[in-house]
Scaffold this active site. Structure first.
Site, mmCIF file in Angstrom:
data_model
loop_
_atom_site.group_PDB
_atom_site.id
_atom_site.type_symbol
_atom_site.label_atom_id
_atom_site.label_comp_id
_atom_site.label_asym_id
_atom_site.label_seq_id
_atom_site.Cartn_x
_atom_site.Cartn_y
_atom_site.Cartn_z
ATOM 1 N N CYS A 61 5.576 -89.531 34.726
ATOM 2 C CA CYS A 61 6.865 -88.881 34.992
ATOM 3 C C CYS A 61 7.422 -89.432 36.294
ATOM 4 O O CYS A 61 6.690 -89.614 37.269
ATOM 5 C CB CYS A 61 6.676 -87.363 35.089
ATOM 6 S SG CYS A 61 8.209 -86.455 35.430
ATOM 7 N N GLU A 95 5.187 -94.217 30.512
ATOM 8 C CA GLU A 95 5.016 -93.385 29.323
ATOM 9 C C GLU A 95 6.353 -93.228 28.612
ATOM 10 O O GLU A 95 7.397 -93.073 29.256
ATOM 11 C CB GLU A 95 4.466 -92.015 29.743
ATOM 12 C CG GLU A 95 4.080 -91.117 28.591
ATOM 13 C CD GLU A 95 3.418 -89.828 29.058
ATOM 14 O OE1 GLU A 95 3.759 -88.758 28.507
ATOM 15 O OE2 GLU A 95 2.582 -89.891 29.979
#
Length: 209
Positions: A61, A95
Site C-alpha cells: 500500500c 501489489e
C-alpha cells in the site's frame, strides 16, 4: 493507525487488523529547528510491504497525504521501494490492483528507467537483463515497452524493438519534468540493513487457508 488513515482515501483496500506480517516505511518532513514554528516531524506519506511475499511484491500500500500530492513524494516512495529491493537482490512489483493515480505514477517511473537502460546499451539488451538491472519484473517491463510501442512478438517470443530517436524523444520529455521535480530520492543517502524474516517464523505460518 496508518492503515485506517489510508482506508479513508482507498475504497478498494482491504483492512486487516493484524498488521504484523507487514513492514511500514513512513516518510516525513522535518521542520527547520531555526524557525519559530518548528515542531518536529510531519507525516507526508508511507508505504507498506509484506515481510515475505510469495508474489515478490515490494509494496503493498502506498499513500501520499492529499495536501502533499504533486510534490514528488509518490515517486520518492516508489524509488525507495525499488532501492530496497535492489539492496536485497530481489525483483519486485507493487501489489495489484493499483489505483488510477498509482498506475500513472508507476507507468511513468517504469518507462523512464527502462528507456535509460535501453539507451545506455544501444538497445542490445534483453528483457531479462533489464529486469536484473532495474529490479522490475519481466511483466512490468513488457507492459511498459508495449506502452511505448517498442516490443515485437516473434514466434511467441518478445523482442525489443529499439528505436533510438523515439527513446531520446521520450527521455527529453522526462528530463524536462526532472528539472521541475521536487523531493528527489538519492540512493546514496539511504542507510538500511535487511531484516530477513524466515518463512517458518512468519506470523501467518501454520494458519489454514
Amino acid at each position: 493507525n496508518l492503515c485506517l488513515l489510508a482506508k479513508l482515501f482507498f475504497d478498494h483496500k482491504t483492512l486487516y487488523f493484524d498488521v504484523s506480517p507487514f513492514l511500514f516505511y513512513v516518510v516525513c518532513e522535518y521542520d527547520d529547528e531555526n524557525t519559530e514554528s518548528a515542531d518536529g516531524f510531519h507525516l507526508v506519506g508511507y508505504f507498506s510491504k509484506e515481510k515475505n511475499s510469495p508474489e515478490q511484491y515490494n509494496l503493498a500500500c502506498i499513500l501520499t497525504m492529499p495536501h502533499k500530492q504533486k510534490q514528488g513524494f509518490g515517486r520518492f516512495i516508489i524509488d525507495l521501494s525499488y532501492e530496497l529491493s535492489r539492496k536485497q537482490n530481489q525483483i519486485g512489483s507493487p501489489e495489484k490492483p493499483l489505483s488510477d493515480l498509482g498506475k500513472i505514477s508507476y507507468k511513468s517511473f517504469w518507462i523512464e528507467n527502462i528507456l535509460k537502460v535501453l539507451l545506455s546499451h544501444y538497445g542490445e539488451i534483453s528483457i531479462e537483463q533489464i529486469s536484473k538491472l532495474t529490479c522490475f519484473t519481466k511483466q512490468d517491463i513488457i507492459a511498459s515497452l508495449k506502452e511505448v510501442n517498442m516490443l515485437n512478438n516473434y514466434k511467441g517470443q518478445y523482442v525489443i524493438k529499439y528505436r533510438e530517436d523515439s527513446v531520446r524523444k521520450y527521455l527529453e520529455e522526462f528530463k524536462k519534468r526532472e528539472k521541475k521535480r521536487k523531493n528527489v530520492f538519492y540512493p546514496e543517502h539511504l542507510h538500511w540493513t535487511s531484516n530477513v524474516v524466515s518463512p517458518k517464523n512468519h506470523p501467518w505460518n501454520g494458519l489454514s487457508s
